[in-house]
Design a protein around this motif. Structure first.
Motif, PDB file in Angstrom:
ATOM      1  N   MET A  41       0.861  -1.165   0.000  1.00  0.00           N
ATOM      2  CA  MET A  41       0.000   0.000   0.000  1.00  0.00           C
ATOM      3  C   MET A  41       0.911   1.232   0.000  1.00  0.00           C
ATOM      4  N   THR A  42       0.643   2.118  -0.896  1.00  0.00           N
ATOM      5  CA  THR A  42       1.461   3.329  -0.988  1.00  0.00           C
ATOM      6  C   THR A  42       1.068   4.320   0.109  1.00  0.00           C
ATOM      7  N   ASN A  43       1.954   5.260   0.382  1.00  0.00           N
ATOM      8  CA  ASN A  43       1.655   6.304   1.364  1.00  0.00           C
ATOM      9  C   ASN A  43       0.425   7.101   0.953  1.00  0.00           C
ATOM     10  N   THR A  44       0.318   7.373  -0.336  1.00  0.00           N
ATOM     11  CA  THR A  44      -0.835   8.125  -0.839  1.00  0.00           C
ATOM     12  C   THR A  44      -2.124   7.349  -0.597  1.00  0.00           C
ATOM     13  N   ALA A  45      -2.117   6.065  -0.881  1.00  0.00           N
ATOM     14  CA  ALA A  45      -3.312   5.236  -0.678  1.00  0.00           C
ATOM     15  C   ALA A  45      -3.685   5.185   0.800  1.00  0.00           C
ATOM     16  N   LEU A  46      -2.697   5.039   1.669  1.00  0.00           N
ATOM     17  CA  LEU A  46      -2.962   5.012   3.097  1.00  0.00           C
ATOM     18  C   LEU A  46      -3.543   6.340   3.567  1.00  0.00           C
ATOM     19  N   SER A  47      -2.967   7.434   3.129  1.00  0.00           N
ATOM     20  CA  SER A  47      -3.453   8.753   3.512  1.00  0.00           C
ATOM     21  C   SER A  47      -4.892   8.963   3.054  1.00  0.00           C
ATOM     22  N   ARG A  48      -5.195   8.565   1.839  1.00  0.00           N
ATOM     23  CA  ARG A  48      -6.560   8.724   1.318  1.00  0.00           C
ATOM     24  C   ARG A  48      -7.542   7.833   2.073  1.00  0.00           C
ATOM     25  N   THR A  49      -7.107   6.649   2.474  1.00  0.00           N
ATOM     26  CA  THR A  49      -7.955   5.753   3.255  1.00  0.00           C
ATOM     27  C   THR A  49      -8.231   6.361   4.628  1.00  0.00           C
ATOM     28  N   GLU A  50      -7.207   6.901   5.260  1.00  0.00           N
ATOM     29  CA  GLU A  50      -7.369   7.522   6.574  1.00  0.00           C
ATOM     30  C   GLU A  50      -8.312   8.714   6.537  1.00  0.00           C
ATOM     31  N   ARG A  51      -8.294   9.454   5.447  1.00  0.00           N
ATOM     32  CA  ARG A  51      -9.152  10.630   5.306  1.00  0.00           C
ATOM     33  C   ARG A  51     -10.502  10.305   4.676  1.00  0.00           C
ATOM     34  N   ALA A  52     -10.798   9.026   4.512  1.00  0.00           N
ATOM     35  CA  ALA A  52     -12.060   8.542   3.936  1.00  0.00           C
ATOM     36  C   ALA A  52     -12.271   9.050   2.516  1.00  0.00           C
ATOM     37  N   ARG A  53     -11.192   9.224   1.775  1.00  0.00           N
ATOM     38  CA  ARG A  53     -11.289   9.601   0.364  1.00  0.00           C
ATOM     39  C   ARG A  53     -11.101   8.374  -0.531  1.00  0.00           C
TER      40      ARG A  53
END
Length: 50
Positions: A1-13
């Motif tokens: 999982m990329t950092n971008t994917a993780l960040s978007r998951t955390e922000r519910a995007r």
């Protein structure tokens, strides 16, 4: 999982799919089912302190 994917998951995007759940659980060193269960508090209170 990329950092971008993780960040978007955390922000519910971005949705957290089953494969994402497995990766996150592996990184945390817990079974995937643990991430799906309600939070258990050792003090007998819920996450809001009640």
């Amino acid at each position: 999982m990329t950092n971008t994917a993780l960040s978007r998951t955390e922000r519910a995007r971005r949705r957290c799919d089953v494969d994402d759940l497995v990766v996150i659980a592996a990184v945390l060193g817990v079974p995937p089912a643990t991430l799906l269960l309600p939070f258990a508090s050792s003090s007998g209170t819920d996450r809001e302190g009640r």
